[in-house]
Design an enzyme around this catalytic site. Structure first.
Site, PDB file in Angstrom:
ATOM      1  CE  LYS A 152      40.404  39.975  48.376  1.00  0.00           C
ATOM      2  NZ  LYS A 152      40.200  40.486  47.020  1.00  0.00           N
ATOM      3  CG  HIS A 177      38.305  36.241  40.826  1.00  0.00           C
ATOM      4  ND1 HIS A 177      39.560  35.853  40.430  1.00  0.00           N
ATOM      5  CD2 HIS A 177      38.478  37.050  41.895  1.00  0.00           C
ATOM      6  CE1 HIS A 177      40.457  36.396  41.238  1.00  0.00           C
ATOM      7  NE2 HIS A 177      39.826  37.131  42.123  1.00  0.00           N
ATOM      8  CG  ASN A 179      43.502  35.866  49.972  1.00  0.00           C
ATOM      9  OD1 ASN A 179      43.784  34.703  49.777  1.00  0.00           O
ATOM     10  ND2 ASN A 179      42.979  36.626  49.043  1.00  0.00           N
TER      11      ASN A 179
END
Length: 457
Positions: free
Chosen positions: A124, A193, A147
């Site tokens: 990403k 995650h 981010n």
């Protein structure tokens, strides 16, 4: 602690911000500008750079703990994506029914700019930077946030962009509710995650699909047709947006695919077809063909000229610490991929590099399953140099697959040993598959130490 007296004028709504990093500071500035009383609270220590900024803007804050009584009278709370739902403070806010949102959700309320939102387990950052690069070079008034880079909220408060390219993590998506992406990109979904998602893959998948929330028919959803988890989820979900898939394995009517001549073909309704050989891409490797397809579809939705898109895809320079070329010494290439903090990223790195590789890996292992790397290690890796306090898992995983596995405790030792193992024409690759905080501050520090060690050879 700073206090300001309240005059008899009407009380301003109270905005509490949990976490004073990049997104927290940006949200605080935007909150002030929009007429909130702002209070910033961080359970840990606030970095000096943000502390001085908060003081400069006269925004009251606290660190190393939360004043519960102050926080529970908030009208709205913005939490850092790093704070999990099960944190005590979040649970207390939920009990009081105080709305808790993310910085992206908050900032979006105050801008009419279009948004291109990019998520996925891997690629990403690269795709976000590449998309930004293509739009910017075509003369679009575009901002970069999420981010990456300066926070979305800070830019909404201080800049006037017509469009933002946003890198969005699943943690950010969890705190987004009314937000609507004009263009949503979902690159892939692989396990990562899972500790934040009760170790349930479906929870993580649902989180990623929040990027399509609130989309309407004339919005765009760009996705990978080759990704099994995405496909599985699509059979069960209703997507309102116009969908453009990209694929390396099958031809698509609208979207992007790879033809037999190894060219990317992008076709959108009523637009001239875009064609480019993958050999001309600045970013090489199969995964980067996907990243270029996704960015290319965005560019075509924006109706940019083919010539301009082709030029940008050919001259893009990748982000630091992501397959970053450091130098060549006596015929041995050194590559810094410190941002590869999960196994999948390492798979991409090994897959995209030619020739034999000496791999420096290790660190804080998030319960990694190394089995997906086995075939690539067997065929391409000359030796593995472990860098971390506990390397047992790496030894157990690859003992049978490579001739050399060595343990090291410092970066300069790791680099020297890797250099000795490597032969002319090889690549020494730092691609750790693990978090960095056993020996380093963060992945940037790890990458910088690697580069410094290489220059000392």
């Amino acid at each position: 602690m700073e206090h300001r007296s309240h005059h008899t004028r009407q009380k301003k709504p109270l905005l509490v911000i949990l976490g004073a990093g990049e997104s927290g500071f940006g949200a605080a500035v935007l909150g002030m500008k929009q007429g909130f009383d702002v209070f910033v609270s961080d359970g840990g220590e606030i970095k000096e750079i943000y502390k001085s900024q908060l003081k400069h803007h006269r925004i009251p804050f606290e660190e190393k703990g939360h004043s519960i009584d102050k926080i529970l009278v908030a009208d709205l709370v913005i939490k850092s994506p790093g704070i999990p739902e099960k944190a005590g403070i979040v649970q207390a806010l939920r009990k009081q029914r105080i709305p808790v949102i993310g910085e992206i959700e908050f900032a979006a309320r105050y801008t009419d700019a279009k948004t291109v939102c990019i998520t996925g387990s891997n690629g990403k950052s690269t795709t976000t930077m590449l998309t930004y690069h293509i739009l910017q070079k075509a003369g679009i008034n575009v901002g970069l946030a999420g981010n990456i880079g300066k926070s979305f909220a800070l830019q909404v408060a201080t800049e006037q962009y017509e469009v933002y390219v946003l890198e969005i993590s699943s943690f950010m998506l969890d705190d987004m509710y009314d937000f609507r992406a004009d263009i949503a990109v979902l690159l892939n979904i692989t396990p990562d995650h899972l500790d934040r998602y009760d170790y349930k893959m479906e929870n993580y998948v649902n989180s990623k699909f929040r990027i399509t929330r609130n989309q309407r028919g004339n919005d765009i959803f760009i996705y990978c047709k080759d990704d099994p988890e995405t496909n599985k989820a699509l059979t069960a979900k209703e997507i309102n947006a116009t969908m453009y898939p990209f694929s390396l394995t099958e031809e698509v009517q609208y979207g992007a695919y790879l033809n037999e001549e190894k060219e990317i073909v992008i076709t959108l309704p009523n637009q001239e077809r875009f064609i480019m050989s993958i050999n001309d891409l600045a970013l090489q490797g199969k995964h980067n063909v996907y990243n270029n397809m996704a960015s290319g579809i965005v560019a075509k939705v924006w109706e940019l000229r083919n010539e301009s898109i082709r030029e940008s895809m050919g001259d893009f320079v990748n982000i630091p610490h992501r397959l970053e070329h450091v130098t060549k010494i006596s015929g041995i290439e050194f590559i810094n991929d410190s941002k590869a903090t999960n196994v999948n990223s390492v798979w991409y790195a090994l897959e995209s590099l030619p020739g034999k590789i000496v791999l420096i890996m290790g660190g804080v292992d998030k319960g990694n399953d190394y089995s997906m790397l086995r075939e690539l290690v067997q065929s391409k890796v000359r030796g593995i140099v472990c860098l971390g306090k506990d390397n047992r898992n790496i030894h157990n995983a690859f003992e049978a697959d490579t001739d050399v596995i060595v343990n090291t405790q410092t970066m300069s030792e790791a680099v020297q040993i890797a250099y000795h193992i490597a032969q002319k024409g090889d690549t020494v690759l730092l691609s750790p598959a693990c978090a960095s905080f056993d020996l380093f501050k963060n992945y940037e520090d790890r990458g910088d130490q690697f580069k410094a060690a290489v220059r000392e050879l």
